[in-house]
Design a protein around this motif. Structure first.
Motif, short mmCIF file in Angstrom:
data_model
loop_
_atom_site.label_atom_id
_atom_site.label_comp_id
_atom_site.label_asym_id
_atom_site.label_seq_id
_atom_site.Cartn_x
_atom_site.Cartn_y
_atom_site.Cartn_z
N LYS A 254 8.58 36.45 -12.32
CA LYS A 254 7.93 35.47 -11.45
C LYS A 254 8.54 34.10 -11.64
N LEU A 255 8.92 33.44 -10.53
CA LEU A 255 9.47 32.09 -10.61
C LEU A 255 8.36 31.06 -10.52
N ASP A 256 8.43 30.09 -11.40
CA ASP A 256 7.41 29.04 -11.42
C ASP A 256 7.90 27.87 -10.57
N GLU A 260 7.66 20.62 -3.38
CA GLU A 260 8.97 20.03 -3.14
C GLU A 260 10.05 20.63 -4.03
N GLU A 261 9.66 21.02 -5.24
CA GLU A 261 10.63 21.63 -6.15
C GLU A 261 11.18 22.92 -5.56
N LYS A 262 10.32 23.72 -4.96
CA LYS A 262 10.75 24.97 -4.35
C LYS A 262 11.62 24.71 -3.12
N GLU A 263 11.23 23.73 -2.30
CA GLU A 263 12.01 23.40 -1.11
C GLU A 263 13.41 22.91 -1.48
N ASP A 264 13.48 22.09 -2.51
CA ASP A 264 14.77 21.58 -2.97
C ASP A 264 15.63 22.72 -3.52
#
Length: 441
Positions: A254-256, A260-264
């Motif tokens: 699982k990625l934490d 915005e962190e995910k979008e980047d």
């Protein structure tokens, strides 16, 4: 940034090829200035035969500048004439193939560079003592010899590539090399053992245009701490719209990531899936297959009416598809680490066959010889294909046989098709040495 520069250079490669020779002329001009102005004493070490008087140099440079200007115009007109021939007789897409060949646009660059050198060198000759021998004219002599050799190579290229057989062979050779590389990578590709996928993240295109290339090394560096597979489902050469699904990251942990962190993170991944305004005509074998298909379609058109040329292109297509289908895998592991694989899913058998033969069947099914060539070519594809692919090819042959047979006007035209199909049905696995037929030529 590096990828943008790389794509920019490829997009403007024709201008760069011309500018390269102009820069060479600038270098020669600097050499001439260095020996004739900056350090004239160095000329004492040169053989006298390599030095010309200012009067001879000035006369030669004047005549040569006019010659370069005239021949540049003639060469450009000849190139345009050949491009018109390519567009009218073969396909507009193949125009770029001729332009990209050696000794074509490079010749224009040589003559433009020669014009600049001779004109600018004349300014230096005017202010030199009439008794001092010069290097500038000597360099112009050697430049003129090199230009003439380039012109001979250009004429040879035009005479060779104006024939349809040469055009088809050149496209086939390029496609064959690309497909051989693709087949080798497919054979060497192996996915992870089945594991439970903990997280699935979709990646979307960040630009509108053609899917151009994949920076697998950049993706691997960006995902160095991720365990799983990045599966790219969109195909090289497809037209994409910004925001359209292009790939999927399947992780075994699982990625934490959120907000915005995910979008980047996803934006960075998408930047390594390169999208361009034009197709990749250097590394995409599908581009060359499309060229062969369009040559066949052009030859089948009422305006050209050259079915034998279409048959030649169809036969080349069968050899290419057979080599492409000679592997069990239809995916490629582009890059990998101990815990991550970058996987590109290629076209399926049905997609490849449809893209290669659908239009040819539509326009050539009523011609007895073309229909016969289509069935024989598909028979060849079957013989070269891997065992796991043969079933798909057989189903396609069955469908094509019915279509072509129904399009025949008389029983006399149907008999050759019946003979091929009967032989295919009864003896299709007896007429080839599978190991030999898949060897590289």
């Amino acid at each position: 940034m590096f990828n943008k520069i790389k794509i920019g250079l490829l997009n403007h490669r024709n201008i760069i090829r011309i500018v390269k020779y102009i820069l060479i002329s600038v270098v020669l001009l600097w050499v001439s200035w260095f020996f004739d102005y900056r350090s004239p004493q160095l000329k004492k070490a040169l053989p006298k035969i390599l030095l010309l008087s200012p009067e001879v140099t000035s006369s030669f440079l004047s005549n040569l500048s006019g010659t370069f200007l005239t021949v540049t115009t003639f060469t450009f007109t000849t190139i345009l004439t050949v491009l018109g021939k390519y567009s009218d007789s073969f396909s507009p897409r193949i125009v770029q193939d001729f332009i990209d060949k050696p000794n074509v646009l490079s010749l224009v660059g040589i003559y433009i560079g020669g014009f600049f050198y001779t004109v600018l060198a004349l300014f230096m000759v005017q202010n030199i003592d009439l008794e001092v021998p010069l290097v500038g004219g000597t360099l112009a002599v050697f430049y003129a010899i090199a230009a003439m050799i380039s012109f001979i190579l250009f004429v040879r290229r035009v005479l060779a590539d104006i024939k349809l057989t040469s055009v088809v062979d050149n496209i086939y050779d390029k496609a064959y090399r690309l497909i051989q590389e693709e087949a080798k990578r497919r054979k060497a590709s192996e996915r992870f053992e089945s594991e439970d996928c903990q997280d699935t993240i979709k990646i979307y295109a960040n630009k509108t245009g053609f899917f151009y290339d994949i920076d697998s090394q950049g993706l691997l560096s960006q995902l160095k701490e991720v365990k799983g597979e990045l599966v790219i489902d969109k195909k090289i050469g497809q037209y994409l719209s910004k925001g359209v699904y292009i790939a999927e990251l399947r992780t075994f942990e699982k990625l934490d990531l959120a907000g915005e962190e995910k979008e980047d993170f996803l934006s960075k991944l998408a930047s390594f899936l390169l999208v361009n305004d034009s197709k990749n005509d250097h590394q995409d074998y599908h581009h060359e297959i499309t060229n062969l298909v369009e040559i066949a379609l052009k030859a089948l058109s009422p305006g050209i009416n050259d079915p034998n040329s279409a048959i030649e292109a169809i036969q080349k297509l069968s050899l290419l598809l057979g080599q492409l289908f000679s592997t069990e895998n239809f995916y490629v592991v582009l890059n990998e680490s101990d815990q991550l694989k970058i996987i590109y899913n290629g076209y399926s058998v049905q997609e490849e066959l449809t893209a290669s033969f659908a239009q040819i069947i539509h326009y050539g099914k009523a011609d007895p010889l073309v229909a016969k060539a289509i069935l024989e070519s598909l028979y060849m594809v079957y013989m070269i294909s891997a065992e796991s692919v043969k079933g798909h090819v057989k189903a396609y042959v069955d469908a094509v046989y019915k279509i072509c047979r129904q399009a025949m006007a008389t029983d006399l035209d149907k008999r050759p098709l019946d003979a091929i199909y009967q032989d295919f049905s009864q003896h299709r696995d007896e007429h080839s040495n599978e190991e030999a037929i898949r060897e590289e030529d």
